[in-house]
Design a protein around this motif. Structure first.
Motif, PDB file in Angstrom:
ATOM      1  N   GLU A  87       9.343 100.516 -31.185  1.00 58.88           N
ATOM      2  CA  GLU A  87       9.039  99.301 -31.836  1.00 58.88           C
ATOM      3  C   GLU A  87      10.211  98.838 -32.596  1.00 58.88           C
ATOM      4  O   GLU A  87      10.075  97.362 -32.411  1.00 58.88           O
ATOM      5  N   ARG A  90      12.087  96.914 -29.763  1.00 55.30           N
ATOM      6  CA  ARG A  90      11.485  95.736 -29.304  1.00 55.30           C
ATOM      7  C   ARG A  90      11.702  94.569 -30.589  1.00 55.30           C
ATOM      8  O   ARG A  90      12.016  93.602 -30.234  1.00 55.30           O
ATOM      9  N   LEU A  91      11.604  95.112 -31.840  1.00 57.00           N
ATOM     10  CA  LEU A  91      11.654  94.091 -32.587  1.00 57.00           C
ATOM     11  C   LEU A  91      13.104  93.625 -32.932  1.00 57.00           C
ATOM     12  O   LEU A  91      13.491  92.524 -33.151  1.00 57.00           O
ATOM     13  N   LYS A  93      15.179  93.439 -30.388  1.00 63.44           N
ATOM     14  CA  LYS A  93      15.461  92.531 -29.385  1.00 63.44           C
ATOM     15  C   LYS A  93      14.828  91.070 -29.566  1.00 63.44           C
ATOM     16  O   LYS A  93      15.129  89.971 -29.296  1.00 63.44           O
ATOM     17  N   VAL A  94      13.472  90.911 -30.306  1.00 62.87           N
ATOM     18  CA  VAL A  94      12.909  89.888 -30.681  1.00 62.87           C
ATOM     19  C   VAL A  94      13.792  89.070 -31.835  1.00 62.87           C
ATOM     20  O   VAL A  94      14.075  87.850 -31.753  1.00 62.87           O
ATOM     21  N   ARG A  95      14.246  89.729 -32.681  1.00 62.75           N
ATOM     22  CA  ARG A  95      15.201  89.320 -33.790  1.00 62.75           C
ATOM     23  C   ARG A  95      16.212  88.632 -33.040  1.00 62.75           C
ATOM     24  O   ARG A  95      16.909  87.527 -33.391  1.00 62.75           O
ATOM     25  N   GLN A  97      16.616  87.667 -29.983  1.00 65.53           N
ATOM     26  CA  GLN A  97      16.252  86.577 -28.993  1.00 65.53           C
ATOM     27  C   GLN A  97      16.037  85.275 -30.118  1.00 65.53           C
ATOM     28  O   GLN A  97      16.276  83.931 -29.905  1.00 65.53           O
ATOM     29  N   LEU A  98      15.344  85.379 -31.368  1.00 63.97           N
ATOM     30  CA  LEU A  98      15.156  84.436 -32.212  1.00 63.97           C
ATOM     31  C   LEU A  98      16.394  83.820 -32.782  1.00 63.97           C
ATOM     32  O   LEU A  98      16.667  82.604 -33.000  1.00 63.97           O
TER      33      LEU A  98
END
Length: 372
Positions: A87, A90-91, A93-95, A97-98
């Protein structure tokens, strides 16, 4: 579990109530016949040993179950940690990407802002260029209007300027560019005798030679044309031509005329013989049809001048008009050069300036066309 085991070891249960779940492999079941052993040990001692063995087997079983429970809990905790790691990854990677999208958006916004600024600067430059062109066109039109005014001043239906209209010149004078009439007091007999004895001579060809100093000053001025009299080219012309040509007897009015000529606000117009002086200035200061306001001499005045929009008219003699017109023609031509309206090489422009200077010198000396 160990705490429970210690409590149980301190308070052993009653005999006959504890049932072991699983017998120990090392222990052997003793017969419950209640017989004594070979040593003659009494029956209560064997019961106590049995209870101790049962307690031992129970503690081993509890220890095994406790270790199995701990292993299960450890596996669960490890699974939860793995899930949390996934998790977190994944977070992350999301950060990332953002953050990347935010950087791209910021860069695009800055690029768009720079693009808008460039477009605005381009539009402003185009608008300024159009404004300069419009002002240039306005100046050109004003110069053309001034030139037309000069033509009207120097050539009217009542007294046309024959130099501006060669078709009006007589055949005997068609070959001459400039000249003046003979003294009219000469008798007709002498004229006729001279005309009989002398054959008409052809017009002599004029020779010219460029003065290096004057030409160098004109070339330097031509690189950046200006009406500032501090430059060497205009300073010389002011000292040698413009100043003497506009130096009249009435010094105060002469200075006003010079300023009006420099600012292109002088108006010359023909007047009828019966026209009277108008304006706020006294009649004797304005001159009149029989008195020149600049020279103060009694002369027949066919023209009058107005300085700017003052509304005051001053009557001038033909000689004064010729001097003012010569200076106006010079300033009109150099204004044309400054505005880029003259499409010639440097040398023809130089000779035209020299011709205009000669006109000012001749006017200062009192020579002027008879049409004046």
């Amino acid at each position: 579990s160990q705490l429970n085991f210690e409590e149980e070891s301190q308070n052993p249960p009653a005999v006959g109530h504890w049932k072991p779940l699983m017998p120990s492999k090392g222990d052997k079941e003793e017969p419950e016949s209640g017989c004594q052993d070979a040593g003659g040990v009494p029956e209560p001692q064997s019961t106590e040993q049995l209870n101790v063995s049962r307690l031992r087997s129970s503690s081993v079983e509890i220890r095994e179950k406790g270790s199995e429970f701990l292993r299960d809990e450890l596996h669960k905790a490890q699974k939860e940690l793995k899930l949390k790691d996934k998790e977190c990854e994944r977070l992350s990677k999301v950060r990332e990407q953002l953050e990347q999208e935010l950087e791209e958006l910021t860069a695009s916004l800055f690029e768009e802002a720079h693009k808008m600024v460039r477009e605005a600067n381009t539009k402003q430059a185009a608008a300024e260029k159009q404004l300069r062109e419009a002002r240039g066109k306005i100046d050109m039109l004003q110069a053309e209007v001034t030139a037309l005014k000069t033509l009207v001043i120097t050539s009217t239906p009542s007294s046309p300027n024959r130099e501006l209209h060669p078709q009006l010149q007589s055949p005997s004078k068609a070959g001459f560019r400039k000249g003046h009439g003979r003294n009219k007091s000469t008798s007709s007999a002498m004229v006729s005798a001279g005309s009989q004895s002398l054959a008409p001579e052809p017009a002599s060809r004029e020779c010219k030679e460029v003065d290096s100093t004057l030409f160098a000053e004109f070339q330097a001025w031509k690189e950046s044309p200006t009406l500032d009299k501090s430059c060497s080219f205009l300073d010389r012309i002011y000292r040698e031509d413009v100043g003497p040509c506009l130096d009249f007897t009435k010094q105060e009015l002469s200075e006003l005329v010079r300023v009006a000529v420099e600012q292109n606000t002088l108006t010359i117009e023909p007047v009828a013989a019966q026209t009277l002086p108008v304006g706020k200035v006294a009649a004797e200061e304005c001159g009149g049809p029989k008195k020149c306001a600049l020279s103060g001499l009694p002369r027949t005045c066919k023209h009058r001048i107005m300085l700017g929009d003052s509304g005051n008219y001053y009557y001038i003699s033909p000689s004064c008009r010729a001097r003012i017109t010569a200076v106006c023609n010079f300033f009109t031509y150099i204004r044309y050069i400054q505005q880029g309206l003259v499409r010639q090489d440097v040398e023809p422009m130089y000779w035209e300036v020299m011709r205009l200077r000669r006109e000012m010198s001749l006017a200062k000396l009192g020579f002027y066309p008879s049409e004046m």
